[in-house]
Design a protein around this motif. Structure first.
Motif, short mmCIF file in Angstrom:
data_model
loop_
_atom_site.label_atom_id
_atom_site.label_comp_id
_atom_site.label_asym_id
_atom_site.label_seq_id
_atom_site.Cartn_x
_atom_site.Cartn_y
_atom_site.Cartn_z
N THR A 1 0.87 -1.18 0.00
CA THR A 1 0.00 0.00 0.00
C THR A 1 0.90 1.22 0.00
OG1 THR A 1 -1.78 -1.11 1.21
CG2 THR A 1 -1.76 1.30 1.25
N VAL A 2 0.62 2.15 -0.89
CA VAL A 2 1.38 3.40 -1.00
C VAL A 2 0.43 4.56 -0.70
CG1 VAL A 2 2.77 4.89 -2.47
CG2 VAL A 2 2.91 2.39 -2.73
N GLU A 3 0.79 5.37 0.28
CA GLU A 3 -0.01 6.55 0.63
C GLU A 3 0.61 7.77 -0.04
OE1 GLU A 3 -0.79 6.99 4.83
OE2 GLU A 3 -0.49 4.84 5.19
N ASP A 4 -0.15 8.39 -0.96
CA ASP A 4 0.33 9.57 -1.69
C ASP A 4 -0.63 10.74 -1.45
OD1 ASP A 4 1.38 11.44 -3.44
OD2 ASP A 4 0.52 10.48 -5.23
N PRO A 5 -0.41 11.54 -0.40
CA PRO A 5 -1.32 12.65 -0.12
C PRO A 5 -1.24 13.79 -1.12
CG PRO A 5 0.54 12.67 1.40
CD PRO A 5 0.65 11.40 0.61
N TYR A 6 -0.27 13.74 -2.03
CA TYR A 6 -0.11 14.82 -3.01
C TYR A 6 -0.71 14.45 -4.37
CZ TYR A 6 2.77 16.31 0.81
OH TYR A 6 3.20 16.66 2.06
N GLY A 7 -1.06 13.19 -4.55
CA GLY A 7 -1.87 12.76 -5.67
C GLY A 7 -1.23 12.81 -7.04
N GLY A 8 0.10 12.91 -7.12
CA GLY A 8 0.73 13.05 -8.43
C GLY A 8 1.35 11.79 -8.99
N LEU A 9 1.36 10.72 -8.21
CA LEU A 9 2.02 9.49 -8.66
C LEU A 9 1.09 8.65 -9.53
CD1 LEU A 9 3.78 8.37 -5.34
CD2 LEU A 9 4.69 9.82 -7.17
N ASP A 10 1.69 7.94 -10.46
CA ASP A 10 0.98 6.94 -11.25
C ASP A 10 1.76 5.63 -11.11
OD1 ASP A 10 -0.28 5.30 -13.01
OD2 ASP A 10 -0.18 6.66 -14.72
N LEU A 11 1.24 4.72 -10.31
CA LEU A 11 1.94 3.48 -10.02
C LEU A 11 1.35 2.30 -10.77
CD1 LEU A 11 2.45 3.96 -6.17
CD2 LEU A 11 3.92 4.69 -8.06
N SER A 12 0.56 2.58 -11.80
CA SER A 12 -0.04 1.49 -12.58
C SER A 12 1.03 0.64 -13.25
CB SER A 12 -1.02 2.06 -13.61
OG SER A 12 -0.38 3.02 -14.44
N ALA A 13 2.16 1.25 -13.63
CA ALA A 13 3.24 0.49 -14.26
C ALA A 13 3.88 -0.50 -13.29
CB ALA A 13 4.30 1.44 -14.81
N LEU A 14 3.67 -0.27 -11.98
CA LEU A 14 4.19 -1.19 -10.96
C LEU A 14 3.15 -2.23 -10.56
CD1 LEU A 14 6.09 1.32 -8.63
CD2 LEU A 14 7.02 -0.12 -10.44
N GLY A 15 2.04 -2.26 -11.29
CA GLY A 15 1.00 -3.24 -11.01
C GLY A 15 0.07 -2.84 -9.89
N ALA A 16 0.09 -1.56 -9.51
CA ALA A 16 -0.76 -1.08 -8.42
C ALA A 16 -2.05 -0.48 -8.97
CB ALA A 16 -0.01 -0.06 -7.59
N SER A 17 -3.08 -0.51 -8.14
CA SER A 17 -4.39 0.02 -8.51
C SER A 17 -4.75 1.18 -7.59
CB SER A 17 -5.47 -1.06 -8.40
OG SER A 17 -5.17 -2.14 -9.24
N ARG A 18 -5.45 2.16 -8.16
CA ARG A 18 -5.90 3.31 -7.37
C ARG A 18 -7.04 2.90 -6.43
NH1 ARG A 18 -5.42 5.62 -12.56
NH2 ARG A 18 -3.93 7.35 -12.69
N MET A 19 -6.97 3.40 -5.20
CA MET A 19 -8.09 3.28 -4.28
C MET A 19 -8.90 4.58 -4.34
SD MET A 19 -6.20 1.56 -0.98
CE MET A 19 -7.70 1.57 0.02
N PRO A 20 -10.15 4.57 -3.89
CA PRO A 20 -10.92 5.82 -3.85
C PRO A 20 -10.21 6.87 -3.01
CG PRO A 20 -12.35 3.93 -3.47
CD PRO A 20 -10.94 3.41 -3.44
#
Length: 265
Positions: free
Chosen positions: A79-98
């Motif tokens: 789980t990655v917490e990104d309070p600044y909302g600028g990351l795109d981790l889809s290339a690492l196989g991660a999915s966005r949470m609400p």
């Protein structure tokens, strides 16, 4: 205190909360400028936790740093917490949470709270709510079980005492646990962690058969009154919990983007 510093206090508290667990569990951790990582490692596929704590200029640099850490740690789930909302981790196989609200409450009295512990109040629909601090191993085990089953934490089910929250956490300065009962039966719980600048609230949980009676509200009243009422309180709110937190005086600072990965592929 400006909005930006409030957010950073919340970020720092979340990072410290996970580092405290790392110390007790014996997990590996990494603290870097703007990023704290904890290699939760009860089993090989435990979800590692990454907390972004400061704004970043180039999202790609943070994304690369995360990719390198995940490779080094053989991360499967995370789980990655990104309070600044600028990351795109889809290339690492991660999915966005609400998106979820990072919320802060300034120090001050809590409406309806009592100065005494155990705190006693009337439940919705009748019955007696009591809230006390979990100070010993047996009561802390009840807190742990309520979080595992009520939050819930599926990766820790079936519950086994001490696997999610070892009793040694009670020896960590600033770490406290709160247990609510409805007519004597365990109903709700929460953890608080004070890092000297803010007090974070974590894993507010109510058992399924006790919901809708005000148990979580009573637990939060007690925690805010007795944990460290002289400091700001911070939390990350789900959409379900957000209305309750607003009633208790929490104010949104930003909407945080969390990413989850369940596979190394």
């Amino acid at each position: 205190m400006n909005t930006h510093s409030r957010l950073e206090r919340a970020n720092d508290n979340a990072a410290a909360f996970w580092l405290a667990q790392a110390r007790v569990h014996g997990w590996q951790s990494s603290v870097r400028p703007g990023l704290t990582a904890v290699r939760c490692a009860r089993t090989p596929d435990d979800a590692h936790r990454f907390v972004v704590t400061r704004p970043y200029g180039e999202p790609s640099a943070v994304e690369q740093e995360l990719a390198e850490l995940m490779a080094e740690w053989s991360t499967i789930r995370c789980t990655v917490e990104d309070p600044y909302g600028g990351l795109d981790l889809s290339a690492l196989g991660a999915s966005r949470m609400p998106l979820m609200a990072v919320m802060v409450r300034d120090p001050g009295p809590v409406e309806g709270a009592t100065d005494a512990l155990p705190a006693v109040s009337e439940a919705r629909g009748g019955g007696v709510l009591t809230v006390d601090e979990a100070r010993d191993g047996d009561s802390f085990a009840l807190v742990e079980r309520t979080i595992v089953e009520g939050f819930p934490l599926p990766a820790r089910q079936p519950w086994s005492r001490g696997e999610a929250l070892p009793e040694g956490l009670l020896d960590i300065p600033g770490w406290r646990a709160w247990l609510g009962r409805l007519d004597g039966a365990v109903a709700a719980t929460s953890l608080t962690y004070d890092d000297g600048r803010a007090t974070g609230l974590y894993w507010v949980a109510t058992l399924p058969d006790q919901r809708g009676r005000g148990a979580a509200h009573a637990v939060l009243q007690a925690a805010l009154t007795h944990a460290h009422p002289d400091r700001p309180a911070t939390l990350v709110a789900t959409a379900l919990g957000e209305p309750l937190y607003r009633k208790l005086g929490f104010v949104e600072q930003t909407r945080t983007r969390w990413w989850t990965r369940t596979s190394a592929e």
